[in-house]
Design a protein around this motif. Structure first.
Motif, PDB file in Angstrom:
ATOM      1  N   HIS A  42      28.399  69.686  60.990  1.00  0.00           N
ATOM      2  CA  HIS A  42      27.378  70.350  60.183  1.00  0.00           C
ATOM      3  C   HIS A  42      27.116  69.610  58.877  1.00  0.00           C
ATOM      4  CE1 HIS A  42      26.514  73.950  62.536  1.00  0.00           C
ATOM      5  NE2 HIS A  42      27.783  73.915  62.911  1.00  0.00           N
ATOM      6  N   MET A  43      28.137  68.979  58.303  1.00  0.00           N
ATOM      7  CA  MET A  43      27.935  68.257  57.050  1.00  0.00           C
ATOM      8  C   MET A  43      26.997  67.070  57.253  1.00  0.00           C
ATOM      9  SD  MET A  43      30.703  66.725  54.335  1.00  0.00           S
ATOM     10  CE  MET A  43      31.622  65.831  55.583  1.00  0.00           C
ATOM     11  N   ILE A  44      27.219  66.265  58.287  1.00  0.00           N
ATOM     12  CA  ILE A  44      26.382  65.091  58.516  1.00  0.00           C
ATOM     13  C   ILE A  44      24.960  65.505  58.883  1.00  0.00           C
ATOM     14  CG2 ILE A  44      26.033  63.107  60.044  1.00  0.00           C
ATOM     15  CD1 ILE A  44      29.138  62.908  60.135  1.00  0.00           C
ATOM     16  N   ARG A  45      24.833  66.535  59.696  1.00  0.00           N
ATOM     17  CA  ARG A  45      23.502  67.034  60.031  1.00  0.00           C
ATOM     18  C   ARG A  45      22.773  67.485  58.766  1.00  0.00           C
ATOM     19  NH1 ARG A  45      23.694  71.032  65.264  1.00  0.00           N
ATOM     20  NH2 ARG A  45      24.456  69.567  66.844  1.00  0.00           N
ATOM     21  N   GLN A  46      23.492  68.168  57.905  1.00  0.00           N
ATOM     22  CA  GLN A  46      22.899  68.669  56.671  1.00  0.00           C
ATOM     23  C   GLN A  46      22.334  67.533  55.833  1.00  0.00           C
ATOM     24  OE1 GLN A  46      25.467  69.849  53.272  1.00  0.00           O
ATOM     25  NE2 GLN A  46      24.578  71.894  53.522  1.00  0.00           N
ATOM     26  N   TYR A  47      23.112  66.474  55.641  1.00  0.00           N
ATOM     27  CA  TYR A  47      22.662  65.345  54.830  1.00  0.00           C
ATOM     28  C   TYR A  47      21.470  64.647  55.475  1.00  0.00           C
ATOM     29  CZ  TYR A  47      26.192  65.327  51.176  1.00  0.00           C
ATOM     30  OH  TYR A  47      26.940  65.638  50.083  1.00  0.00           O
ATOM     31  N   ALA A  48      21.503  64.445  56.783  1.00  0.00           N
ATOM     32  CA  ALA A  48      20.403  63.766  57.461  1.00  0.00           C
ATOM     33  C   ALA A  48      19.110  64.559  57.343  1.00  0.00           C
ATOM     34  CB  ALA A  48      20.753  63.543  58.932  1.00  0.00           C
ATOM     35  N   GLY A  86      57.007  73.274  46.194  1.00  0.00           N
ATOM     36  CA  GLY A  86      56.407  71.968  46.415  1.00  0.00           C
ATOM     37  C   GLY A  86      54.938  72.091  46.794  1.00  0.00           C
ATOM     38  N   GLU A  87      54.109  71.292  46.196  1.00  0.00           N
ATOM     39  CA  GLU A  87      52.686  71.308  46.488  1.00  0.00           C
ATOM     40  C   GLU A  87      52.235  69.907  46.869  1.00  0.00           C
ATOM     41  OE1 GLU A  87      49.445  71.803  43.453  1.00  0.00           O
ATOM     42  OE2 GLU A  87      49.356  73.796  44.370  1.00  0.00           O
ATOM     43  N   PHE A  88      51.519  69.822  47.964  1.00  0.00           N
ATOM     44  CA  PHE A  88      51.089  68.520  48.475  1.00  0.00           C
ATOM     45  C   PHE A  88      49.562  68.470  48.494  1.00  0.00           C
ATOM     46  CE2 PHE A  88      55.127  69.671  50.357  1.00  0.00           C
ATOM     47  CZ  PHE A  88      55.909  68.562  50.093  1.00  0.00           C
ATOM     48  N   ILE A  89      49.018  67.338  48.126  1.00  0.00           N
ATOM     49  CA  ILE A  89      47.584  67.118  48.122  1.00  0.00           C
ATOM     50  C   ILE A  89      47.278  66.023  49.140  1.00  0.00           C
ATOM     51  CG2 ILE A  89      45.582  66.466  46.724  1.00  0.00           C
ATOM     52  CD1 ILE A  89      47.168  67.327  44.257  1.00  0.00           C
ATOM     53  N   TYR A  90      46.321  66.282  50.022  1.00  0.00           N
ATOM     54  CA  TYR A  90      45.996  65.294  51.038  1.00  0.00           C
ATOM     55  C   TYR A  90      44.517  65.427  51.424  1.00  0.00           C
ATOM     56  CZ  TYR A  90      46.440  69.326  54.149  1.00  0.00           C
ATOM     57  OH  TYR A  90      46.286  70.566  54.730  1.00  0.00           O
ATOM     58  N   PRO A  91      43.875  64.323  51.804  1.00  0.00           N
ATOM     59  CA  PRO A  91      42.473  64.406  52.217  1.00  0.00           C
ATOM     60  C   PRO A  91      42.353  65.095  53.567  1.00  0.00           C
ATOM     61  CG  PRO A  91      43.299  62.179  52.505  1.00  0.00           C
ATOM     62  CD  PRO A  91      44.375  62.944  51.795  1.00  0.00           C
ATOM     63  N   ALA A  92      41.418  66.014  53.671  1.00  0.00           N
ATOM     64  CA  ALA A  92      41.127  66.651  54.952  1.00  0.00           C
ATOM     65  C   ALA A  92      40.348  65.678  55.833  1.00  0.00           C
ATOM     66  CB  ALA A  92      40.327  67.929  54.723  1.00  0.00           C
ATOM     67  N   ALA A  93      40.280  65.979  57.123  1.00  0.00           N
ATOM     68  CA  ALA A  93      39.524  65.104  58.027  1.00  0.00           C
ATOM     69  C   ALA A  93      38.051  65.051  57.638  1.00  0.00           C
ATOM     70  CB  ALA A  93      39.674  65.596  59.463  1.00  0.00           C
ATOM     71  N   ARG A  94      37.562  66.130  57.035  1.00  0.00           N
ATOM     72  CA  ARG A  94      36.162  66.130  56.615  1.00  0.00           C
ATOM     73  C   ARG A  94      35.905  65.105  55.508  1.00  0.00           C
ATOM     74  NH1 ARG A  94      38.551  70.938  55.432  1.00  0.00           N
ATOM     75  NH2 ARG A  94      38.848  71.511  53.246  1.00  0.00           N
ATOM     76  N   TYR A  95      36.945  64.712  54.791  1.00  0.00           N
ATOM     77  CA  TYR A  95      36.805  63.633  53.808  1.00  0.00           C
ATOM     78  C   TYR A  95      36.371  62.352  54.518  1.00  0.00           C
ATOM     79  CZ  TYR A  95      38.001  60.391  50.021  1.00  0.00           C
ATOM     80  OH  TYR A  95      37.945  59.422  49.046  1.00  0.00           O
ATOM     81  N   SER A  96      36.964  62.090  55.690  1.00  0.00           N
ATOM     82  CA  SER A  96      36.579  60.911  56.471  1.00  0.00           C
ATOM     83  C   SER A  96      35.137  61.010  56.947  1.00  0.00           C
ATOM     84  CB  SER A  96      37.513  60.744  57.669  1.00  0.00           C
ATOM     85  OG  SER A  96      38.848  60.509  57.250  1.00  0.00           O
ATOM     86  N   ALA A  97      34.711  62.230  57.320  1.00  0.00           N
ATOM     87  CA  ALA A  97      33.328  62.419  57.749  1.00  0.00           C
ATOM     88  C   ALA A  97      32.364  62.140  56.601  1.00  0.00           C
ATOM     89  CB  ALA A  97      33.129  63.836  58.282  1.00  0.00           C
ATOM     90  N   PHE A  98      32.726  62.593  55.404  1.00  0.00           N
ATOM     91  CA  PHE A  98      31.881  62.348  54.233  1.00  0.00           C
ATOM     92  C   PHE A  98      31.824  60.853  53.920  1.00  0.00           C
ATOM     93  CE2 PHE A  98      31.215  61.936  49.635  1.00  0.00           C
ATOM     94  CZ  PHE A  98      30.014  62.618  49.504  1.00  0.00           C
ATOM     95  N   ALA A  99      32.975  60.193  53.938  1.00  0.00           N
ATOM     96  CA  ALA A  99      33.015  58.755  53.675  1.00  0.00           C
ATOM     97  C   ALA A  99      32.198  57.990  54.715  1.00  0.00           C
ATOM     98  CB  ALA A  99      34.460  58.266  53.658  1.00  0.00           C
ATOM     99  N   THR A 100      32.234  58.451  55.967  1.00  0.00           N
ATOM    100  CA  THR A 100      31.493  57.790  57.038  1.00  0.00           C
ATOM    101  C   THR A 100      30.002  57.908  56.817  1.00  0.00           C
ATOM    102  OG1 THR A 100      33.276  58.167  58.638  1.00  0.00           O
ATOM    103  CG2 THR A 100      31.091  57.720  59.527  1.00  0.00           C
ATOM    104  N   VAL A 161      29.184  54.400  65.506  1.00  0.00           N
ATOM    105  CA  VAL A 161      30.230  54.962  64.667  1.00  0.00           C
ATOM    106  C   VAL A 161      30.220  56.472  64.845  1.00  0.00           C
ATOM    107  CG1 VAL A 161      31.157  55.117  62.319  1.00  0.00           C
ATOM    108  CG2 VAL A 161      29.808  53.113  62.998  1.00  0.00           C
ATOM    109  N   ASN A 162      31.393  57.044  65.186  1.00  0.00           N
ATOM    110  CA  ASN A 162      31.420  58.500  65.334  1.00  0.00           C
ATOM    111  C   ASN A 162      31.547  59.168  63.971  1.00  0.00           C
ATOM    112  OD1 ASN A 162      34.136  58.543  64.552  1.00  0.00           O
ATOM    113  ND2 ASN A 162      34.913  59.197  66.528  1.00  0.00           N
ATOM    114  N   GLN A 163      31.555  60.483  63.940  1.00  0.00           N
ATOM    115  CA  GLN A 163      31.445  61.192  62.666  1.00  0.00           C
ATOM    116  C   GLN A 163      32.675  61.041  61.778  1.00  0.00           C
ATOM    117  OE1 GLN A 163      30.685  65.228  63.831  1.00  0.00           O
ATOM    118  NE2 GLN A 163      32.827  65.766  64.029  1.00  0.00           N
ATOM    119  N   PHE A 164      33.780  60.561  62.324  1.00  0.00           N
ATOM    120  CA  PHE A 164      34.966  60.321  61.509  1.00  0.00           C
ATOM    121  C   PHE A 164      35.239  58.839  61.282  1.00  0.00           C
ATOM    122  CE2 PHE A 164      35.943  64.609  63.267  1.00  0.00           C
ATOM    123  CZ  PHE A 164      35.881  65.286  62.064  1.00  0.00           C
ATOM    124  N   GLY A 165      34.285  57.977  61.645  1.00  0.00           N
ATOM    125  CA  GLY A 165      34.375  56.575  61.288  1.00  0.00           C
ATOM    126  C   GLY A 165      34.874  55.634  62.366  1.00  0.00           C
TER     127      GLY A 165
END
Length: 220
Positions: A42-48, A86-100, A161-165
């Motif tokens: 939905h994110m990539i469709r939205q931008y397009a 403990g708190e951990f910060i990590y990129p979600a898979a949608r981060y890869s979709a945005f970067a792609t 290129v697929n939606q995750f790169g």
């Protein structure tokens, strides 16, 4: 809105969309934080779709995780609390979709559509790359099925290129490549698209140099 904007005499001004994006969690709704495939779709469709209407700049909301009061969670980065302090910060898979999408759209100057039937959406962009591979096509199927699409190309190879790169080189045979298109968008980086309609008349004509890049996407 686009038609109204042209009647105002201000259609030379750029149109900017702020706070584009999707929540990772919607209370009881269809996009859940764990469904990264659906989120990227939905994110990539939205931008397009937004860039195809003549919008000049899109600002994504937001990079860091943000929880609002109604249970929606926004952001491209997740936080994980292990319950023991403990708190951990990590990129979600949608981060890869945005970067792609940022990498594949490049400067994101819209050219037009390509017609592969009513059930396939296909948008063509000038990605601003140096050299001959300066066109990006993004395609997806509007219904939950997969179909093969033949695309005319002027070069010898194309890059899918697929939606995750994930990248898959495809050889051009007899001036065409064949790709499988489903609900998840795919990008095709090519030298030229023979099937694309002639460049569409721009919805908004820029008068002079406004000092901004058409199709610029900025992550806050």
């Amino acid at each position: 809105l686009s038609a109204f904007y042209q009647t105002t005499g201000l259609n030379y001004l750029p149109v900017v969309l702020t706070e584009a994006g999707l929540p990772g969690e919607l209370n009881g709704s269809f996009i859940r934080n764990h469904d990264e495939d659906l989120y990227g779709r939905h994110m990539i469709r939205q931008y397009a779709e937004v860039l195809s209407t003549g919008v000049s700049e899109v600002y994504h909301w937001t990079l860091s995780q943000y929880d609002n009061n109604n249970g929606n969670r926004w952001g491209l980065i997740n936080y994980f609390d292990d319950g023991a302090g403990g708190e951990f910060i990590y990129p979600a898979a949608r981060y890869s979709a945005f970067a792609t999408l940022v990498r594949c759209f490049g400067k994101g100057q819209y050219i037009g559509t390509a017609d592969y039937g009513d059930d396939v959406a296909a948008h063509v962009f000038d990605n601003g790359a140096e050299g001959s591979v300066n066109r990006t096509m993004v395609l997806w199927k509007k219904s939950p099925s997969v179909t093969n699409v033949s695309i005319g190309c002027s070069g010898a190879t194309a890059l899918v290129v697929n939606q995750f790169g994930k990248e898959t080189p495809v050889n051009v045979e007899n001036g065409n490549i064949t790709v499988s298109v489903g609900e998840n968008p795919i990008f095709i980086l090519i030298e030229g698209v023979n099937d694309a309609h002639p460049p569409l008349e721009q919805l908004f004509e820029t008068q002079g140099d406004p000092g901004y890049a058409v199709g610029n996407r900025i992550m806050d």
